[in-house]
Design an enzyme around this catalytic site. Structure first.
Site, PDB file in Angstrom:
ATOM      1  N   ASP B 201      11.475  68.971  28.392  1.00  0.00           N
ATOM      2  CA  ASP B 201      10.240  68.367  27.944  1.00  0.00           C
ATOM      3  C   ASP B 201      10.602  66.984  27.423  1.00  0.00           C
ATOM      4  OD1 ASP B 201       7.649  68.080  26.971  1.00  0.00           O
ATOM      5  OD2 ASP B 201       8.267  68.801  24.996  1.00  0.00           O
ATOM      6  N   THR B 203       8.388  64.811  24.950  1.00  0.00           N
ATOM      7  CA  THR B 203       7.995  64.550  23.571  1.00  0.00           C
ATOM      8  C   THR B 203       8.543  65.622  22.652  1.00  0.00           C
ATOM      9  OG1 THR B 203       5.975  63.843  24.583  1.00  0.00           O
ATOM     10  CG2 THR B 203       6.038  63.833  22.206  1.00  0.00           C
ATOM     11  N   LYS B 369      -5.471  43.693  23.017  1.00  0.00           N
ATOM     12  CA  LYS B 369      -4.080  44.072  23.266  1.00  0.00           C
ATOM     13  C   LYS B 369      -4.046  44.957  24.511  1.00  0.00           C
ATOM     14  CE  LYS B 369      -3.987  48.153  20.325  1.00  0.00           C
ATOM     15  NZ  LYS B 369      -3.604  48.730  19.057  1.00  0.00           N
ATOM     16  N   THR B 483       6.945  66.331  31.873  1.00  0.00           N
ATOM     17  CA  THR B 483       6.219  65.889  30.695  1.00  0.00           C
ATOM     18  C   THR B 483       4.745  65.781  30.994  1.00  0.00           C
ATOM     19  OG1 THR B 483       5.930  64.059  29.179  1.00  0.00           O
ATOM     20  CG2 THR B 483       6.837  63.534  31.314  1.00  0.00           C
ATOM     21  N   GLY B 484       3.973  65.942  29.964  1.00  0.00           N
ATOM     22  CA  GLY B 484       2.541  65.759  30.111  1.00  0.00           C
ATOM     23  C   GLY B 484       2.144  64.291  30.012  1.00  0.00           C
ATOM     24  N   LYS B 604       4.753  73.217  34.931  1.00  0.00           N
ATOM     25  CA  LYS B 604       6.141  73.206  34.478  1.00  0.00           C
ATOM     26  C   LYS B 604       6.828  74.485  34.909  1.00  0.00           C
ATOM     27  CE  LYS B 604       5.657  70.315  30.360  1.00  0.00           C
ATOM     28  NZ  LYS B 604       5.989  70.151  28.951  1.00  0.00           N
ATOM     29  N   ASP B 628       5.458  74.157  26.394  1.00  0.00           N
ATOM     30  CA  ASP B 628       6.711  74.402  27.098  1.00  0.00           C
ATOM     31  C   ASP B 628       7.027  75.890  27.206  1.00  0.00           C
ATOM     32  OD1 ASP B 628       7.132  71.610  27.125  1.00  0.00           O
ATOM     33  OD2 ASP B 628       7.843  71.728  25.066  1.00  0.00           O
TER      34      ASP B 628
END
Lengths: 351, 981
Positions: B201, B203, B369, B483-484, B604, B628
């Site tokens: 994963d 994060t 930004k 990863t998401g 996953k 996960d």
């Protein structure tokens, strides 16, 4: 889809730290000896073992060769008797035969007489267990519950003493040795005690307690193949009679293989025989009672001296010589390979 | 509330996270329930003191649990192999028994029949063949020791021990949150030494999920690097002096910044710098929370934004409060209230966000930004020079793996704005094409912007992540990041933790949105990596044709270089479908690194399942969050990162620890040792049982196939239990071929485990052959030595009990020497176990064969006196010595020559280590990671759709006035003057 919550350390002062101990065991740092196969250790093990084996091998072969041994197969020489014994109805007929041999040289030192049997499966599982150790200790036990069957009781319920297939099949030839000296025949004095292990004679076998031996065996009967009951095995010597008879004890120590020899008598070194057996003509006089022809067994009588390594069996010596040679040769091969590899390595390094 | 009565009708529990339909019937009225009204398990509600809710799904019915896949019972490959081997051994046992049974039949026919004079057949036995049949079962009983029943128990003990080592390892203990590593499953240890694929994963696993304002470029000047006196850039570490923000009572104490020049610029009232930070404090969708005065907490939708606002806060532009119409900012100690006119929100296409505010002075300004690529198009031509300089800085930032944003502003004319806001209002109330109209309007106003600078945010990696990844890569482990997050974010992290780098030939990006596109992209990638793989002659293709589709195992293919692959969740959905599966596996497995972004928890798991299905490899999944769980459960081994986020991942994992970097220790040290120990154990265990049992087999030929055992029955009972169990346990708990430092330093040592080299069927056959050889020696040497010979005192020696004692003594010494030979790490415990077992053997033997035991337990100990009488004979000991020599010396020679003539790669490494050990100490692995800066966008912004609309609507604003009194502060006040200079 992921929402993080901030981590709050919930560790209070009072709470002990969960940090693992810093011990050598837990951290797998125990001091240790780390042997490795180095060229030095490998070569030294091969050469040292080789040298040792060769030395021992030579000693064994030399000493085994110094053993004097005379082995006589009398199963054919007494063919009349063996035919007689094939018929079990002749069990009570006596049969004698003689075997002659000549000694060209004196046999010096202690001489032992063995009987050898071939093709007799004393190591068969059902044979090995067919005994009652408690009975042989002189205890009054119910042998019906032992493995003695079918040699435990007679049909009328009389127990056999001793019971079991081993005891029943006890070797019962008697062998006497005669020496022909100047046309006079002298019986060679032989010892029939002191042939078994001390532990067997004194611990493992005991006669039942009673005022005399025959009363101790009262209420029991001899095994079917025996010619006389146990308390008559040696009428001359009280301490060699009944269960503690040496011949019986030796027979009860079953052999590991189907071919075996058991110690029968020792030379009593007196008079003419103080130095051993002098050269000359000898005769074995055999009372042939033990039938072996049915199962193609053979019987031997053996006279032998002994050395520190035992008898004349050359196997161990030869095995040592072969192993020693092989180890030494392998040592040389390894040296050669190692040198060649090292040369190659330095050759590559130079390039 | 107790009087609440209503009825909810909704769909059955399912695993679709983005969909929900249901109706709530309350007092006769129907309300529609959709996904917007749902809170999924694991969500945290922010800025809400209380709310009423209704639990719809609970426990295993929750969408999260539905997504987590089913729990399967995990077994190691060695377990499976062991089961096969036990079957093989059973077959072998049956074969041996059959041979002996036939032998018995023949023997009873030829000899036993005639031997009945002395030994009648047992009751009920009336023919040789029936005796043979009975003997078959007798031999099954006698030879069953060849089937290692105690093996399973011992294996579990070893695994348990090795699991404890993981729990106890201080080098895997994380002091900051007091978390030791934990082996939650104690049955998978040796599999840790065979990992080939790691699914990670991002994060919370690779990164800490902490964003740090790290660098910035303001008006062409770069801040953030620290230089020493001579102008050399120095690495930031704990000792570097942090910037002192004590002049600012509202500063966040956790914020760390090292470049002092930026503070000075702020203090000197540098206009662009002030404008830069003012922008950061205004242009965002962060919600402030100030429960206690001065204790500001920001609730940000994305941690990036939070980091930017926090930076501005520390530099003296404190975002204090917001209402739907205003933003309160404390600028250098001076409270200013800006009127928030509109938020031009973020979305994935725009990749930027803007706010239009009116300052207390009345100026109208648009602050914006966004991603550099987008924003550069919208700049005013006058910024061209600045653009060049900023671009340089951006490249530098991106090269360091930082997430960058470009910030710009624009002053607006009052009239134009009034016109625009009117049209904006119209558009936002339009019924048709609202989105398009709005974005047109946004485009219109966001142009001719003035460039201010750029920010660089560090997505803080966990400590040691790049080094760990490098080490694992050297150990030939392939790392897939699932990863998401969005593609940019994922790739960014890929670069910053050294998964992807510029040494790679190419990084393929699969983002096709149809099945055919994905196929083509995958094929093109494969064509580039291995053009031959499309030829019919390619062995993999040949194999495909041969085997049916369900049982294909794709062998490892070698690409012509180092490649990376990035695939998005959308494409992955196609790629995971039927016929593309194989294509995906072939292509992806050729790449060194695979990154899958925007994948759902289920995907996953599917990816892991895919690799498990087509590759004969051991997989490991590591993650920290509830999303996960599915892959952790699916992979052969699941690792949970504990501490940061919830416990779901840890609870479903097999191993857990606090930091990603501990993974290398878990695999390279604990895994490797466990694997080697287990293999050594199995090899030895099978060997010792074969050597033990087969002696009975040979004896059968000499004892009329009568099922006579060679050894004393007590020896048979105690052999596995007492005499040989502890030394082998000691070896498999303590053995180390090289210590932990070396195995970390030479990750190549891990490779044999992946290839399953230390224990497989071939090795098993070798053990078996060695066992057969040993049993032959162990039978025939005592046999030859005893045959027709006598003791040195003339008494017979060849009795059964002496032979049994001799054979069992030979056997026990031989297996003890063999374990000594296998043990490469003799700790005190090993010494104690090995010597102890031998002494215990002799002690027990002499005790059992003693007079006392015989007199008390006559039937049980018939071997009385055997030990005393036999072991005193020189030729017995000579025979024992010869057996040992013949059993062990060939093994020594064979092992040495094998290492010399055919060294395996790990042999070579071990040799190298041996050489290196002569010069202690091993160099500590200190490498600096090389960064290259090629142009690529470092843009990353982790949130999806902003909640600007929510802020403007003011729906969740609590009417709470900001604290009116604020401590005024000024950087130029006397108190702080000396510090600033």
């Amino acid at each position: 889809m992921k929402n993080k919550t901030s981590f709050l350390p919930r560790e209070g002062e009072a709470q002990p730290s969960r940090c693992p101990d810093n011990s050598a065991f837990k951290q797998q740092r125990l001091p240790a000896w780390k042997p490795q196969l180095t060229i030095a250790s490998v070569l030294s093990s091969f050469f040292l073992t080789g040298a040792f084996c060769l030395a021992v091998g030579v000693c064994l072969v030399v000493s085994a060769n110094s053993v004097r041994e005379i082995q006589v197969d009398y199963s054919d020489k007494c063919s009349d008797c063996s035919k007689l014994r094939e018929n079990s109805s002749n069990w009570n007929k006596e049969c004698h035969c003689s075997v002659n041999f000549t000694l060209k040289e004196d046999i010096l030192g202690d001489v032992f007489m063995y009987y050898g049997l071939q093709n007799f499966y004393q190591n068969h599982r059902r044979y090995v267990i067919s005994r009652s150790d408690a009975q042989l200790l002189g205890r009054n036990v119910n042998i019906q519950r032992s493995y003695c069957t079918p040699f435990s009781t007679y049909r009328n319920g009389t127990p056999m003493a001793p019971c079991g297939a081993i005891a029943n099949s006890m070797f019962n030839d008697t062998i006497d040795l005669f020496y022909s000296r100047n046309s006079s025949v002298v019986q060679v004095p032989l010892l029939k005690t002191g042939n078994s292990w001390w532990t067997d004679k004194n611990v493992k076998f005991r006669n039942p307690e009673s005022y005399n031996l025959s009363s101790a065996f009262a209420g029991t009967a001899r095994p079917p193949y025996w010619q006389k009951p146990a308390y008559l095995l040696d009428e001359e010597d009280e301490r060699n009679n009944g269960y503690v008879n040496d011949d019986f004890i030796i027979w009860m120590r079953v052999s590991a293989f189907a071919t075996f020899r058991n110690l029968y008598r020792r030379l009593r070194r007196v008079r003419h025989f103080a130095e051993g057996l002098p050269a000359g003509n000898y005769t074995f006089r055999i009372s042939y009672n033990f039938p072996v022809t049915r199962f193609k067994g053979r019987k031997h009588v053996i006279l032998s001296t002994v050395v520190w390594s035992g008898g004349s069996n050359p196997f161990l010596g030869i095995a040592y010589l072969v192993s020693g040679t092989a180890a030494t040769l392998t040592g040389f091969v390894i040296t050669g390979i190692h040198l060649k590899l090292r040369k190659k390595k330095t050759y590559f390094q130079k390039q | 509330l107790p009087s609440f009565t209503g009825e909810i009708r909704c769909e059955a529990p399912n695993n679709k996270l983005d969909k929900f339909t249901g109706t709530l019937t309350l007092r006769g009225e129907k309300y529609a329930l959709d996904n917007e009204k749902m809170l999924l398990r694991g969500c945290t509600i922010r800025n809400t003191e209380w709310c009423f809710g209704l639990v719809i799904y609970a426990g295993p019915d929750t969408k999260l649990m539905q997504n987590s896949g089913k729990t399967t019972f995990k077994r190691t490959s060695i377990d499976r192999l062991m089961n096969v081997l036990v079957l093989v051994i059973f077959a072998f046992l049956a074969l041996m028994c059959l041979i002996l049974a036939i032998g018995n039949g023949i023997w009873e026919h030829d000899k036993g029949y005639y031997f009945q004079v002395y030994l009648p057949w047992a009751e009920g036995v009336n023919s040789a063949s029936y005796s043979g049949f009975l003997m078959f079962w007798s031999y099954v009983i006698i030879l069953n020791t060849v089937v290692p029943i105690s093996l399973y128990v011992s294996v579990e003990i070893i695994r348990l021990g090795n699991s404890f080592y993981i729990d106890w390892d201080r080098k895997m203990y994380y002091p900051l949150n007091d978390t030791p590593a934990q082996a939650r499953t104690t049955t998978l240890n040796e599999e840790l030494g065979q990992i080939k694929y790691i699914f990670s994963d991002k994060t919370g696993t690779l990164t800490q999920n902490i964003m740090c304002f790290n660098k910035c470029s303001i008006n062409g000047k770069s801040y953030g690097d620290v230089y020493d006196m001579s102008g050399q850039r120095i690495e930031v570490n704990e000792n570097t002096e942090k910037v002192d923000f004590s002049y600012n009572p509202l500063a966040d104490p956790k914020f760390a910044f090292y470049d002092h020049s930026l503070v000075e610029a702020v203090k000197l009232n540098d206009v662009p710098t002030h404008r830069f930070f003012r922008l950061l404090s205004l242009c965002h969708t962060v919600m402030p929370e100030e429960k206690k005065e001065g204790n500001l907490v920001y609730q940000a939708q994305s941690p990036d934004e939070g980091a930017l606002v926090t930076a501005a806060r520390n530099f003296g532009f404190v975002f204090r409060a917001r209402t739907p119409e205003t933003i309160t900012v404390v600028e250098m100690g001076e409270t200013k209230i800006y009127k928030l006119l509109t938020i031009l929100d973020f979305n994935n296409v725009r990749k930027r966000m803007s706010v239009i505010v009116r300052s207390p002075e009345g100026d109208l300004t648009l602050y914006c930004k966004g991603a550099d690529t987008i924003l550069y198009e919208l700049l005013h031509p006058s910024c061209n020079f600045l653009k060049g300089e900023t671009t340089e800085h951006l490249n530098e930032f991106a090269g360091e793996g930082l997430r960058t944003l470009v910030v710009a502003y624009k002053s607006l004319e009052e009239d134009y704005f009034q016109d625009w806001i009117r049209r904006h209002h119209e558009a936002s109330t339009a019924l048709e094409g609202r989105e398009e109209k709005l974005s047109e309007l946004y485009e219109e106003i966001e142009k001719d912007l003035m460039l201010l600078g750029a920010t660089a945010i560090e997505d803080k990696l966990q400590d040691g992540v790049p080094q760990t990844i490098e080490t694992l890569a050297k150990a030939n482990i392939k790392i897939w990041v699932l990863t998401g997050d969005k593609q940019e974010t994922a790739m960014n992290i890929g670069y910053s933790c050294n998964l992807l780098n510029d040494d790679m030939e190419d990084v393929f990006i699969i983002e096709g949105s149809t099945s055919d596109d994905v196929l083509n992209e995958l094929r093109n990638a494969r064509k580039k990596m291995k053009p031959d793989s499309f030829l019919d002659s390619d062995e993999v293709n040949i194999q495909f044709e041969k085997s049916s589709k369900n049982e294909i195992i794709i062998p490892d293919e070698q690409a012509n270089g180092v490649y990376g692959l990035v695939i998005t969740g959308h494409s992955l959905a196609y790629a995971l479908e039927g016929n593309l599966e194989l294509e995906l596996v072939r292509t992806a497995c050729m790449c060194k690194v695979v990154i899958c972004c925007r994948v759902t928890p289920l995907q996953k798991a599917q990816v892991v399942e895919l690799v498990k299905k087509y590759k004969k490899a051991v997989t490991l999944a590591i993650g920290d969050g509830a999303n996960d769980v599915s892959m952790i459960k699916t992979a052969h081994i699941g690792v949970g990162i504990s501490g940061q986020e919830g416990m779901q991942a840890v609870l479903s994992s097999d191993f857990s620890f606090a930091q990603f970097r501990y993974l290398q220790r878990l695999l390279l040290v604990h895994g490797r040792w466990s694997y080697i120990r287990m293999c050594k154990f199995l090899k030895y265990f099978f060997y010792k049982n074969f050597a033990f049992t087969l002696v009975h087999f040979w004896y059968g030929f000499f004892s009329g196939f009568s099922a006579q055992t060679v050894y004393d029955e007590w020896f048979i009972t105690l052999y596995n239990l007492v005499y040989t169990s502890l030394p082998v346990l000691g070896m498999s708990l303590f053995d180390q071929d090289v210590d932990d430092r070396w195995s970390m330093l030479f990750p190549q040592l891990y490779v044999p485990g992946q290839q399953n080299l230390y224990f497989n069927k071939v090795v098993f056959i070798k053990c078996m052959l060695q066992g057969i050889y040993s049993s032959l020696i162990l039978f025939f040497i005592p046999y030859g030595a005893m045959y027709n010979t006598m003791r040195s005192d003339g008494k017979a020696i060849a009795d059964y009990q002496s032979f049994a004692l001799m054979a069992q003594t030979c056997l026990l010494i031989v297996v003890s020497v063999q374990i000594g030979l296998d043990t490469s790490y003799w700790t005190v415990v090993n010494q104690f176990f090995i010597w102890g077992s031998l002494s215990v053997y002799f002690a027990i033997t002499f005790t059992m064969y003693s007079d006392g035991m015989y007199l008390i337990f006559t039937a049980s100990f018939p071997f009385i006196g055997t030990a005393r009488n036999t072991l005193s004979q020189p030729n017995v000991w000579l025979a024992i010595f010869l057996s040992i020599t013949l059993c062990v010396l060939p093994v020594v020679g064979f092992r040495f020559l094998k290492a010399q003539l055919k060294p395996t790669p790990s042999d070579k490494v071990l040799l190298k280590i041996k050489e290196a050990k002569k010069w202690p100490p091993p160099p500590s692995p200190k490498r600096r990671l090389r960064r290259t800066s090629t142009r690529r966008s470092g843009y990353a912004f982790s949130h999806q759709h902003g909640f600007g609309a929510l802020i403007m609507s003011g729906r969740n604003m609590r009417p709470k006035s900001p604290f009116a009194t604020t401590g005024t502060f000024s950087p130029n006040s006397d108190k702080y003057k000396h510090k600033g200079l």
